[in-house]
Enzyme design. Structure first.
Site, PDB file in Angstrom:
ATOM      1  N   LYS A   1      46.696  28.879 -21.166  1.00  0.00           N
ATOM      2  CA  LYS A   1      46.684  30.335 -21.005  1.00  0.00           C
ATOM      3  C   LYS A   1      48.089  30.901 -21.187  1.00  0.00           C
ATOM      4  O   LYS A   1      48.302  31.896 -21.871  1.00  0.00           O
ATOM      5  CB  LYS A   1      46.212  30.714 -19.589  1.00  0.00           C
ATOM      6  CG  LYS A   1      44.732  30.590 -19.350  1.00  0.00           C
ATOM      7  CD  LYS A   1      44.411  31.188 -17.976  1.00  0.00           C
ATOM      8  CE  LYS A   1      43.035  30.787 -17.486  1.00  0.00           C
ATOM      9  NZ  LYS A   1      42.756  31.225 -16.123  1.00  0.00           N
TER      10      LYS A   1
ATOM     11  N   HIS B   1      15.365  13.616 -31.258  1.00  0.00           N
ATOM     12  CA  HIS B   1      15.467  13.567 -32.722  1.00  0.00           C
ATOM     13  C   HIS B   1      16.899  13.781 -33.174  1.00  0.00           C
ATOM     14  O   HIS B   1      17.149  14.112 -34.335  1.00  0.00           O
ATOM     15  CB  HIS B   1      14.535  14.609 -33.334  1.00  0.00           C
ATOM     16  CG  HIS B   1      13.100  14.294 -33.046  1.00  0.00           C
ATOM     17  ND1 HIS B   1      12.350  13.448 -33.833  1.00  0.00           N
ATOM     18  CD2 HIS B   1      12.302  14.650 -32.008  1.00  0.00           C
ATOM     19  CE1 HIS B   1      11.139  13.330 -33.312  1.00  0.00           C
ATOM     20  NE2 HIS B   1      11.084  14.045 -32.198  1.00  0.00           N
TER      21      HIS B   1
ATOM     22  N   GLU C   1      35.261  20.804 -14.643  1.00  0.00           N
ATOM     23  CA  GLU C   1      36.374  21.589 -14.090  1.00  0.00           C
ATOM     24  C   GLU C   1      36.635  21.172 -12.636  1.00  0.00           C
ATOM     25  O   GLU C   1      37.746  21.271 -12.142  1.00  0.00           O
ATOM     26  CB  GLU C   1      36.088  23.100 -14.184  1.00  0.00           C
ATOM     27  CG  GLU C   1      37.355  23.942 -14.226  1.00  0.00           C
ATOM     28  CD  GLU C   1      37.108  25.429 -14.468  1.00  0.00           C
ATOM     29  OE1 GLU C   1      36.579  26.087 -13.566  1.00  0.00           O
ATOM     30  OE2 GLU C   1      37.456  25.934 -15.551  1.00  0.00           O
TER      31      GLU C   1
ATOM     32  N   GLU D   1      40.271  37.106 -21.709  1.00  0.00           N
ATOM     33  CA  GLU D   1      39.056  37.293 -22.518  1.00  0.00           C
ATOM     34  C   GLU D   1      38.215  38.430 -21.967  1.00  0.00           C
ATOM     35  O   GLU D   1      37.769  39.327 -22.694  1.00  0.00           O
ATOM     36  CB  GLU D   1      38.217  36.001 -22.513  1.00  0.00           C
ATOM     37  CG  GLU D   1      38.831  34.821 -23.237  1.00  0.00           C
ATOM     38  CD  GLU D   1      39.752  33.981 -22.357  1.00  0.00           C
ATOM     39  OE1 GLU D   1      40.249  34.501 -21.329  1.00  0.00           O
ATOM     40  OE2 GLU D   1      39.980  32.810 -22.708  1.00  0.00           O
TER      41      GLU D   1
ATOM     42  N   GLY E   1      34.905  30.003  -8.825  1.00  0.00           N
ATOM     43  CA  GLY E   1      34.239  30.639  -9.966  1.00  0.00           C
ATOM     44  C   GLY E   1      32.985  29.896 -10.394  1.00  0.00           C
ATOM     45  O   GLY E   1      31.926  30.484 -10.601  1.00  0.00           O
ATOM     46  N   ARG E   2      33.096  28.573 -10.528  1.00  0.00           N
ATOM     47  CA  ARG E   2      31.956  27.797 -11.034  1.00  0.00           C
ATOM     48  C   ARG E   2      30.857  27.606  -9.992  1.00  0.00           C
ATOM     49  O   ARG E   2      29.822  27.016 -10.290  1.00  0.00           O
ATOM     50  CB  ARG E   2      32.453  26.469 -11.596  1.00  0.00           C
ATOM     51  CG  ARG E   2      33.333  25.669 -10.654  1.00  0.00           C
ATOM     52  CD  ARG E   2      34.088  24.572 -11.405  1.00  0.00           C
ATOM     53  NE  ARG E   2      35.035  23.851 -10.550  1.00  0.00           N
ATOM     54  CZ  ARG E   2      36.280  24.236 -10.345  1.00  0.00           C
ATOM     55  NH1 ARG E   2      36.738  25.351 -10.890  1.00  0.00           N
ATOM     56  NH2 ARG E   2      37.090  23.517  -9.579  1.00  0.00           N
TER      57      ARG E   2
ATOM     58  N   LYS F   1      36.317  37.081 -11.218  1.00  0.00           N
ATOM     59  CA  LYS F   1      36.828  36.883  -9.859  1.00  0.00           C
ATOM     60  C   LYS F   1      38.206  37.517  -9.715  1.00  0.00           C
ATOM     61  O   LYS F   1      38.474  38.258  -8.785  1.00  0.00           O
ATOM     62  CB  LYS F   1      36.864  35.381  -9.561  1.00  0.00           C
ATOM     63  CG  LYS F   1      37.330  35.037  -8.175  1.00  0.00           C
ATOM     64  CD  LYS F   1      37.200  33.540  -7.910  1.00  0.00           C
ATOM     65  CE  LYS F   1      37.913  33.174  -6.615  1.00  0.00           C
ATOM     66  NZ  LYS F   1      37.841  31.736  -6.327  1.00  0.00           N
TER      67      LYS F   1
HETATM   68  O1  F6P Z   1      40.153  29.448 -16.716  1.00  0.00           O
HETATM   69  C1  F6P Z   1      39.251  28.869 -15.837  1.00  0.00           C
HETATM   70  C2  F6P Z   1      38.714  29.878 -14.877  1.00  0.00           C
HETATM   71  O2  F6P Z   1      39.666  30.178 -13.922  1.00  0.00           O
HETATM   72  C3  F6P Z   1      37.423  29.400 -14.249  1.00  0.00           C
HETATM   73  O3  F6P Z   1      37.627  28.580 -13.174  1.00  0.00           O
HETATM   74  C4  F6P Z   1      36.734  30.677 -13.969  1.00  0.00           C
HETATM   75  O4  F6P Z   1      35.373  30.483 -13.738  1.00  0.00           O
HETATM   76  C5  F6P Z   1      37.037  31.445 -15.221  1.00  0.00           C
HETATM   77  O5  F6P Z   1      38.363  31.091 -15.540  1.00  0.00           O
HETATM   78  C6  F6P Z   1      36.896  32.936 -15.138  1.00  0.00           C
HETATM   79  O6  F6P Z   1      37.717  33.476 -14.149  1.00  0.00           O
HETATM   80  P1  F6P Z   1      37.520  34.941 -13.619  1.00  0.00           P
HETATM   81  O7  F6P Z   1      36.163  35.018 -12.975  1.00  0.00           O
HETATM   82  O8  F6P Z   1      38.633  35.183 -12.652  1.00  0.00           O
HETATM   83  O9  F6P Z   1      37.588  35.869 -14.788  1.00  0.00           O
END
Ligand code: F6P
Length: 537
Positions: free
Chosen positions: A501, A381, A350, A209, A264-265, A203
């Site tokens: 972060k 199990h 979240e 990452e 995002g979620r 987003k």
């Molecule tokens: O760190 C949490 C978050 O902001 C989530 O809410 C989001 O889904 C994820 O990181 C990834 O964010 P982006 O789509 O901006 O890379």
């Protein structure tokens, strides 16, 4: 939670504690049908919950005391209910398939943009699926690698597994999320550069990452195809941040946009679902959106006493805030839903993992629960022992489809027999006398007795299709929304992920810096020193 809501919850709780599930079933002959609702292809049997009609009335009054009806309208109509980020919350606009739909944000109808993006996604998906989109060396695309994390990963992964029967199996989807190089390396070992398409999904397009993995993937590709120009045929972006996409080196013609009013979620039905659309095709993707929308419409219009997301939410609050349950388990008896619990962890935790009320004061009541689960029968199990005989109350959602996509002898009957038997066992248990009647020796009676009275919801659909899948995800989205409203918290921000972060950036510098003393706490300093020593830095 406001005082009236608390009052209603306490009244519901008082009634709830009076009778066990055995007693409730004995008292109401037609209990199952009285406590079953249907919506968007799903049946919810909530009869195995510690409620009767009077308790439900008080739970509904709790929702009314929290102005739920008004809050639902505020969300659907595009009001900026995500107040701490100053944003509307309009994932429902992404799947609004009504012909005359209009949803206004800041004076602009967002529906035409939504549909234009879907059309662009469909065009691109068809090119890739038909083999017309060629890689830099003229090869068809055989592998998709989605690089994203959190909401830009969990939804696409979960949905790609869930809708495997509808997928084009000649194109395989991979997902890289973790900044652990192993994730990328092991994925790249399985694909060939000339036939791989990378979807960089973020987003913000600034997430450490994702940007690190995307940069490494680009380097890997260019090293193999020996030309920077190859990037244009092998990388597309999904983002709200065109400038960042450009900076990364992806042509914005190959970018699929979405908007800041999509959390995002909650973004799976947006362009974030591009890998899914390529996999299952635009027609199935549209069916999924229709399923979402059916549940959205049900949520917006059904009276609370027959409103599936509302009922699930109210029961969840009864156990969280009334009985002190710390978690709930999601138990899909469907291998295709194997990643649903992981997806719901982000969606729920979240969203509702907050301890500040909407007026900025500290919440003095419990909010979002811990979500966990595994597909049945594997869980049986592993951890069901604790649910049956442990000391903690763990309400469970059991989810299954009547018809399987894979008929093999009587496996599905066996799966479903377990599915039905578990909720029965959890609800009714086995008394000491029943054990004795079965000939259990007196010294083992205590161990073999099942207290029962463990609440469960049963969610059943005829078949897991794109449509029923979409409806299921919308069901949980709205359940979480309702709980956030009653808990009086903001469900659509996530400030809690920021601190880690920021600190990671400082620590990263210390891992390689020339200086040997660090300004963290003594534990962090020592751990950093140990790491550097191991790497001889
Ligand atoms: O760190 C949490 C978050 O902001 C989530 O809410 C989001 O889904 C994820 O990181 C990834 O964010 P982006 O789509 O901006 O890379």
């Amino acid at each position: 939670m406001n005082e009236n809501a608390k009052l209603e919850l306490n009244k519901a709780l008082e009634i709830s504690k009076k009778k066990t599930l055995r007693e409730l079933f004995a008292a109401e002959e037609n209990r199952a049908s009285r406590y079953t609702v249907k919506a968007a292809g799903w049946l919810l049997d909530y009869s195995k919950n510690l409620v009767d009609k009077k308790a439900m009335k008080h739970l509904i009054a709790m929702a009314e005391a929290s102005s739920l009806k008004e809050e639902i309208e505020r969300m659907f109509s595009g009001e900026k209910i995500n107040a701490t980020e100053g944003r509307a919350v309009l994932h429902t606009a992404l799947r609004n398939v009504d012909e005359n739909a209009k949803v206004i944000v800041d004076g602009v109808d967002v529906i035409p943009e939504v549909r234009a993006t879907l059309a662009k996604m469909a065009e691109f998906s068809n090119l890739v699926r038909s083999g017309k989109w060629l890689g830099f060396t003229g090869k068809k695309i055989k592998s998709i690698v989605n690089i994203g994390i959190g909401g830009s990963d969990l939804g696409p992964v979960m949905a790609n597994i869930a809708l495997t029967p509808y997928s084009k199996r000649s194109i395989k989807c991979y997902f890289v999320s973790n900044v652990d190089s192993t994730h990328l390396a092991e994925t790249l070992r399985q694909v060939k550069a000339e036939s791989t398409l990378f979807i960089v999904a973020s987003k913000t397009f600034t997430t450490q990452e994702t940007m690190s993995n995307a940069a490494a993937a680009r380097e890997w590709l260019v090293a193999r195809l020996k030309d920077d120009k190859a990037v244009a045929r092998h990388f597309v972006a999904v983002s709200t941040a065109a400038e960042e996409v450009k900076k990364f080196g992806i042509d914005t013609a190959n970018m699929f946009g979405f908007w800041d009013w999509v959390g995002g979620r909650y973004s799976l039905p947006s362009a974030i679902g591009l890998s899914l659309m390529i996999s299952i095709g635009p027609a199935n993707f549209t069916k999924m959106l229709k399923g979402y929308w059916k549940m959205d419409t049900h949520f917006r219009t059904a009276p609370f006493e027959r409103n599936m997301p509302v009922i699930l939410a109210l029961l969840g609050i009864l156990y969280s805030n009334g009985y002190g349950a710390q978690s709930y388990a999601v138990l899909p008896y469907d291998q295709y839903l194997s990643r649903l619990p992981a997806y719901l962890q982000q969606l729920d935790m979240e969203s509702n993992g907050k301890s500040v009320a909407r007026d900025g004061s500290k919440a003095t009541w419990d909010t979002g629960p811990i979500v966990w689960g595994e597909p049945g029968t594997n869980g049986q199990h592993a951890f069901y022992q604790l649910i049956h005989q442990g000391t903690r109350l763990i309400p469970c959602d059991f989810i299954a489809a009547c018809r399987t996509h894979n008929e093999i002898s009587d496996l599905h009957d066996k799966l479903m027999a377990n599915f039905f038997a578990q909720t029965q066992a959890l609800a009714l248990g086995k008394t000491a006398d029943e054990c004795r009647a079965e000939g259990v020796s007196e010294e083992l009676v205590a161990f073999k007795t099942f207290e029962g009275n463990k609440p469960t919801n049963t969610l059943l659909t005829e078949k897991l299709t794109p449509e029923t899948f979409g409806a299921l995800i919308a069901l949980y989205e709205h359940k979480i929304f309702v709980q956030g409203i009653i808990w009086n918290i903001y469900s659509f921000d996530q400030w809690g992920v920021q601190l880690g972060k920021v600190l990671a950036k400082g620590v990263l510098a210390d891992l390689t810096s020339a200086k040997h003393s660090f300004a963290h706490d003594s534990s962090t300093n020592a751990l950093v020193a140990t790491y550097r020593k191991a790497l001889k830095r």
